[in-house]
Design an enzyme around this catalytic site. Sequence first.
Site, short mmCIF file in Angstrom:
data_model
loop_
_atom_site.label_atom_id
_atom_site.label_comp_id
_atom_site.label_asym_id
_atom_site.label_seq_id
_atom_site.Cartn_x
_atom_site.Cartn_y
_atom_site.Cartn_z
N ASP A 59 27.94 105.57 51.21
CA ASP A 59 28.36 104.18 51.22
C ASP A 59 28.12 103.63 52.62
O ASP A 59 28.85 103.94 53.56
CB ASP A 59 29.85 104.08 50.85
N SER B 47 34.08 93.51 46.54
CA SER B 47 34.74 94.65 47.15
C SER B 47 34.83 94.54 48.67
O SER B 47 35.59 95.27 49.30
CB SER B 47 34.02 95.95 46.76
N HIS C 274 30.55 99.31 52.70
CA HIS C 274 31.97 99.09 53.02
C HIS C 274 32.29 99.73 54.36
O HIS C 274 31.47 100.43 54.94
CB HIS C 274 32.84 99.69 51.91
#
Length: 452
Positions: free
Chosen positions: A419, A152, A422
């Site tokens: 998160d 990702s 990312h």
Amino acid sequence: MKHHPPPPPPFSIKKLITWALYALIPLLLFHLYFHPLPLQQQQQPQQQQQQQKKSISVISSQEVVKKTTGIISRSCNYTDGRWVLDNQQGPIYNGTSCSTIKDGQNCMAHGRPDTGYLHWRWQPRGCKLPRFNPSAFLNLIKNKHLVFVGDSMARNQLESLLCLLSTVSTPELVYRDGEENKFRRWSFHEYKANVSVFWSPFLVKGVEKSAALGLKNHNKLYVDVADERWASELHGFDIIVFSIGHWFLHPAIYFEGQEERVLGCHHCREDGFNHSEIGFFDVFRKAVKTTLHEVVERKAMDDGDDHHQLVVVTTFSPAHFEGEWDKAGACPKKEPYKEGERAMEYMDVEMRRIEVEEVEAAKKELLLLQEKKKEKKMVEIEALDVTRMAWMRGDGHPGPYMHAFPFANGVVQERVQNDCVHWCLPGPIDTWNQILMQMLKTWNGRDQQQPL
Ligand SMILES: *[C@@H]1O[C@H](CO)[C@@H](O)[C@H](O)[C@H]1NC(C)=O
Ligand SMILES: *[C@@H]1O[C@H](CO)[C@@H](O)[C@H](O)[C@H]1NC(C)=O
Ligand SMILES: *[C@@H]1O[C@H](CO)[C@@H](O)[C@H](O)[C@H]1NC(C)=O
Ligand SMILES: *[C@@H]1O[C@H](CO)[C@@H](O)[C@H](O)[C@H]1NC(C)=O
């Protein structure tokens, strides 16, 4: 089933434990292995002097390196530097102007109130990094196929690039496959350029943990076999960006050789397996080695194929969890670390080092092969060494804004998913593509001016 390590899926006890583990592993490693790094432990007063000395030696060593190989060294080494506040120019796109931002990374649209993180520019030592120029980038990939392969983080970098490029030309999604669109291709018709993403979190053959396959907690990795899903299509790629890392922290069983001998495992003994614990660093190295070897080998064997390829390895991008992943304020920074403020963690240093070393090893392999075959160089392999600049940007993650308006109506919950892996879009990861553009420029120039 969710595949990205960090945006954690909806609450369930099992997943909670997995995620807690994920956050704990780096911490554990930190405590077990961490030794202060000489690199960043300089005292404030000495620092400036040392910086000056360093920038002088960088320039002179660049002169030397110029003669050998390497895209970055021939123009500018972007690895070391600092983030400087630049209120003049913000990002060239935003959360509403770009339609391809994944929800979980659209921090602006999700109500992140502070905007300071959008105004930092990377200042490399001894040179300048030009601003991203979307039409120039598209011209560089005219009639070409640029492919991101990995997990990702690869997807995050791809989505940053799509946003940057779509400020001048609208991409059309021409292919998609797999759950969550793990395989996608866009065409920029005006430029006859294609940009794709291939899901391959280990780059080598792997089976992701899946209850359906009887693999509840463990990934299976075949460390010496490249993932055919991308490898079989290599001949159609002009520029390949590999980006992996975080999936290697998960529990796994590793296999090697034609007879698929068990090499060992990571965190499997707790579940009653009797394989030896071998950690993930060596396995990670093998996976990167296998990958780059595959690229060189396939190119060498493909006699009918004479287009020049550029292979880029984006180095490990550190996570910034401070404490528990579901505590409010898991990555609360509002601005980057200053130089020397905090040393990189052992794991981040090692993951980067492994990738940089394997890129160098692959270059040597390539050189030997060329000498043997008396052919011109058909592949260029380079590291896009972002680990240090990424490490400094604890302020650039979605944190709780992976979900829309987590604190709506002034309610501050104690538990909230974060998160801290990312990057927000726009955000620091746009800089990776700014550097990629410089690599493409040098690669293109070399291609036309000096066939080896
Ligand atoms: C660029 O700088 C980094 C950090 O100082 C160094 O490790 C690397 O070898 C340099 N790369 C080149 C190609 O000179
Ligand atoms: C986003 O960009 C668009 C187009 O450039 C602009 O019209 C809009 O005002 C921007 N929105 C924000 C919140 O900056
Ligand atoms: C780009 O994709 C289109 C549509 O799939 C295809 O027709 C074209 O040949 C591709 N071009 C390149 C340069 O890969
Ligand atoms: C586990 O492996 C060790 C060493 O390979 C062996 O001596 C031992 O008998 C094994 N235990 C079981 C329960 O299989």
